[in-house]
Enzyme design. Structure first.
Site, PDB file in Angstrom:
ATOM      1  N   LYS A  80       0.862  -1.185   0.000  1.00  0.00           N
ATOM      2  CA  LYS A  80       0.000   0.000   0.000  1.00  0.00           C
ATOM      3  C   LYS A  80       0.895   1.230   0.000  1.00  0.00           C
ATOM      4  O   LYS A  80       2.071   1.152   0.375  1.00  0.00           O
ATOM      5  CB  LYS A  80      -0.859  -0.014   1.279  1.00  0.00           C
ATOM      6  CG  LYS A  80      -2.099   0.811   1.211  1.00  0.00           C
ATOM      7  CD  LYS A  80      -3.298   0.056   0.664  1.00  0.00           C
ATOM      8  CE  LYS A  80      -4.522   0.939   0.592  1.00  0.00           C
ATOM      9  NZ  LYS A  80      -5.708   0.239   0.134  1.00  0.00           N
ATOM     10  N   GLY A 180     -19.575   7.991   4.952  1.00  0.00           N
ATOM     11  CA  GLY A 180     -18.664   8.313   3.850  1.00  0.00           C
ATOM     12  C   GLY A 180     -19.254   7.927   2.511  1.00  0.00           C
ATOM     13  O   GLY A 180     -19.415   6.743   2.210  1.00  0.00           O
ATOM     14  N   VAL A 181     -19.633   8.949   1.729  1.00  0.00           N
ATOM     15  CA  VAL A 181     -20.209   8.651   0.411  1.00  0.00           C
ATOM     16  C   VAL A 181     -19.308   9.217  -0.689  1.00  0.00           C
ATOM     17  O   VAL A 181     -19.661  10.105  -1.436  1.00  0.00           O
ATOM     18  CB  VAL A 181     -21.680   9.122   0.275  1.00  0.00           C
ATOM     19  CG1 VAL A 181     -22.602   8.091   0.871  1.00  0.00           C
ATOM     20  CG2 VAL A 181     -21.905  10.487   0.924  1.00  0.00           C
ATOM     21  N   GLY A 182     -18.094   8.653  -0.730  1.00  0.00           N
ATOM     22  CA  GLY A 182     -17.170   8.932  -1.817  1.00  0.00           C
ATOM     23  C   GLY A 182     -17.393   7.909  -2.922  1.00  0.00           C
ATOM     24  O   GLY A 182     -18.538   7.513  -3.194  1.00  0.00           O
ATOM     25  N   VAL A 184     -16.869   4.630  -3.223  1.00  0.00           N
ATOM     26  CA  VAL A 184     -17.549   3.371  -2.884  1.00  0.00           C
ATOM     27  C   VAL A 184     -18.924   3.660  -2.288  1.00  0.00           C
ATOM     28  O   VAL A 184     -19.937   3.072  -2.696  1.00  0.00           O
ATOM     29  CB  VAL A 184     -16.715   2.523  -1.896  1.00  0.00           C
ATOM     30  CG1 VAL A 184     -17.467   1.253  -1.520  1.00  0.00           C
ATOM     31  CG2 VAL A 184     -15.360   2.181  -2.484  1.00  0.00           C
TER      32      VAL A 184
HETATM   33  P1  NAD Z   1     -13.193   8.280  -1.269  1.00  0.00           P
HETATM   34  O1  NAD Z   1     -12.077   9.184  -0.884  1.00  0.00           O
HETATM   35  O2  NAD Z   1     -13.717   8.354  -2.636  1.00  0.00           O
HETATM   36  O3  NAD Z   1     -14.427   8.458  -0.264  1.00  0.00           O
HETATM   37  C1  NAD Z   1     -14.287   8.534   1.126  1.00  0.00           C
HETATM   38  C2  NAD Z   1     -15.345   9.496   1.619  1.00  0.00           C
HETATM   39  O4  NAD Z   1     -15.332   9.500   3.049  1.00  0.00           O
HETATM   40  C3  NAD Z   1     -15.083  10.935   1.167  1.00  0.00           C
HETATM   41  O5  NAD Z   1     -16.233  11.450   0.527  1.00  0.00           O
HETATM   42  C4  NAD Z   1     -14.752  11.671   2.462  1.00  0.00           C
HETATM   43  O6  NAD Z   1     -15.182  13.013   2.434  1.00  0.00           O
HETATM   44  C5  NAD Z   1     -15.523  10.846   3.469  1.00  0.00           C
HETATM   45  N1  NAD Z   1     -15.042  10.950   4.840  1.00  0.00           N
HETATM   46  C6  NAD Z   1     -13.778  11.038   5.304  1.00  0.00           C
HETATM   47  N2  NAD Z   1     -13.753  11.086   6.640  1.00  0.00           N
HETATM   48  C7  NAD Z   1     -15.050  11.041   7.035  1.00  0.00           C
HETATM   49  C8  NAD Z   1     -15.686  11.057   8.308  1.00  0.00           C
HETATM   50  N3  NAD Z   1     -14.998  11.135   9.435  1.00  0.00           N
HETATM   51  N4  NAD Z   1     -17.033  10.954   8.330  1.00  0.00           N
HETATM   52  C9  NAD Z   1     -17.755  10.880   7.190  1.00  0.00           C
HETATM   53  N5  NAD Z   1     -17.214  10.877   5.965  1.00  0.00           N
HETATM   54  C10 NAD Z   1     -15.870  10.957   5.889  1.00  0.00           C
HETATM   55  O7  NAD Z   1     -12.689   6.809  -0.910  1.00  0.00           O
HETATM   56  P2  NAD Z   1     -13.294   5.429  -1.421  1.00  0.00           P
HETATM   57  O8  NAD Z   1     -12.489   4.974  -2.558  1.00  0.00           O
HETATM   58  O9  NAD Z   1     -14.766   5.521  -1.512  1.00  0.00           O
HETATM   59  O10 NAD Z   1     -12.913   4.459  -0.201  1.00  0.00           O
HETATM   60  C11 NAD Z   1     -13.648   4.459   1.017  1.00  0.00           C
HETATM   61  C12 NAD Z   1     -13.046   3.430   1.969  1.00  0.00           C
HETATM   62  O11 NAD Z   1     -13.099   2.130   1.368  1.00  0.00           O
HETATM   63  C13 NAD Z   1     -11.565   3.667   2.317  1.00  0.00           C
HETATM   64  O12 NAD Z   1     -11.302   3.219   3.620  1.00  0.00           O
HETATM   65  C14 NAD Z   1     -10.846   2.790   1.332  1.00  0.00           C
HETATM   66  O13 NAD Z   1      -9.557   2.419   1.788  1.00  0.00           O
HETATM   67  C15 NAD Z   1     -11.778   1.597   1.293  1.00  0.00           C
HETATM   68  N6  NAD Z   1     -11.661   0.802   0.066  1.00  0.00           N
HETATM   69  C16 NAD Z   1     -11.898   1.377  -1.146  1.00  0.00           C
HETATM   70  C17 NAD Z   1     -11.795   0.610  -2.295  1.00  0.00           C
HETATM   71  C18 NAD Z   1     -12.082   1.173  -3.655  1.00  0.00           C
HETATM   72  O14 NAD Z   1     -12.258   0.398  -4.600  1.00  0.00           O
HETATM   73  N7  NAD Z   1     -12.170   2.486  -3.814  1.00  0.00           N
HETATM   74  C19 NAD Z   1     -11.442  -0.740  -2.194  1.00  0.00           C
HETATM   75  C20 NAD Z   1     -11.232  -1.300  -0.936  1.00  0.00           C
HETATM   76  C21 NAD Z   1     -11.338  -0.514   0.200  1.00  0.00           C
END
Ligand code: NAD
Length: 359
Positions: A80, A180-182, A184
């Protein structure tokens, strides 16, 4: 802080500190294990309070990748990387290219991908400096953004957890709180809403919340209230360490199933959840969908998005087995998943040693 003295150091094979004066890049790449293959895992860009925090994060995340890839049956090790800084204000194409040069120097020991704070465009910029990047938008077997596959795997995992705990995998009327609505979380909210679940969301970025509520009909709550919502499922989809002494006491959900990596603040919180009768879907099992997708790209296998979605549904069955084993043996679900992953890595290591002795 010394790497070797860090509480998250777990016999990592290599840790690389990256500094590029011209672009201001500060990053850490951690290769936990290459026993099963090249170390693959996403790159996260985050405004850490200190470089010690970034080090802890990358050490834990890379170990999690070894376990995730092993359990998903992929011939890939675990690694990572983290870039220190706010992705919304400090990210530039040159910064991404500089990061790519550091990845390239590792010669394929580590292959990077998308994680929090990163996008497919960033992967394309990194690709200008190295071939050791996956989740690209163009090229042989390019698989693009892994997030929809991660989200679909989480959706399948929620179905399995709901079936195990509530007796039916029909999500109609099931209440789910997403933190967290990014990338995923947005996809997950859409899938859950389409399946008839009642979705409650939160995010530190108000624009993300608005987008999801308008497109899916979800409702929202303030960031510090999501944990205590009166729901069936709590889905952490933001930062790690969200399951800790203080949050576990406030949880009302009977199921925890979300995409965030390293959800348990400490290993012992797995047992705390088990003792409280809360069904925890181990994070590195439920969030493996994106890795399953990029693994095909690394192997040069083209898979349609439709087939990619079907492929990750196996995560539901994997979790059901873990839940049943936990019930039968009285061990917490995280401990069951850890033991399965460790056994796979150990078997591969023993095989390697036996064949090198025979040679
Ligand atoms: P992202 O950055 O697109 O979305 C994360 C969201 O969480 C953002 O919108 C951010 O503003 C929000 N956030 C951060 N801190 C917060 C808090 N304290 N309270 C509420 N919201 C908060 O990331 P992502 O790609 O959607 O990934 C989300 C999680 O899933 C991470 O932990 C990542 O490691 C894990 N993950 C993602 C993937 C993938 O395919 N993207 C795969 C495996 C694991």
């Amino acid at each position: 802080m010394s790497v070797f003295a860090s509480k998250s150091f777990d016999d990592h094979e290599q840790v690389v500190f990256c500094n590029d004066e011209d672009t201001g890049l500060r990053a850490i790449i951690a290769v936990h294990s290459t026993t099963l293959g090249p170390a693959v895992g996403g790159c996260r860009m985050w405004h850490y309070d200190s470089s010690d925090d970034a080090l802890e994060d990358v050490l834990r995340l890379s170990r999690g990748m070894s376990y995730k890839n092993a359990l998903a049956g992929l011939n890939l090790g675990g690694g990572k990387s983290v870039i220190i800084g706010d992705s919304r204000t400090l990210k530039t194409p040159d910064l991404m290219r500089a990061f790519g040069r550091f990845v390239d120097r590792l010669g394929g020991t580590y292959i990077t991908a998308e994680d929090m704070g990163m996008t497919t465009d960033d992967m394309d910029y990194i690709h200008e400096s190295t071939d050791y990047v996956t989740g690209l938008t163009e090229g042989k077997a390019a698989s693009g953004d892994p997030s929809p596959f991660t989200a679909h795997g989480v959706f399948a995992g929620i179905q399995a957890a709901v079936e195990h705990k509530l007796g039916s995998n029909d999500l109609k009327g099931v209440r789910v709180a997403i933190q967290g609505v990014g990338h995923v979380g947005q996809n997950l909210a859409r899938e859950l809403s389409e399946a008839g679940a009642e979705v409650i969301v939160t995010d530190v970025h108000e624009d993300n919340v608005r987008l999801v509520c308008e497109s899916t009909g979800a409702t929202s709550v303030p960031v510090d209230e999501i944990i205590m919502q009166n729901v069936d499922v709590f889905a952490p989809c933001a930062m790690g360490a969200i399951l800790n002494d203080s949050s576990i006491d406030r949880l009302k959900a009977s199921i925890i199933a979300g995409s965030a990596n390293n959800q348990l603040a400490e290993e012992r919180h797995d047992q705390c959840l088990f003792e409280r009768g809360i069904l925890y879907a181990p994070d590195f099992v439920i969030n493996a969908g994106g890795m399953m997708s990029v693994a095909n790209e690394i192997a040069g296998i083209s898979v349609s998005p439709e087939q990619g979605h079907v492929n990750v549904e196996v995560i539901g069955a994997m979790l059901s087995e873990i839940f049943t084993s936990s019930d039968n043996n009285g061990h917490a679900t995280g401990a069951v998943a850890n033991a399965l992953a460790e056994a796979k890595i150990k078997t591969a290591k023993n095989k390697d040693e036996a064949s090198s002795q025979a040679a």
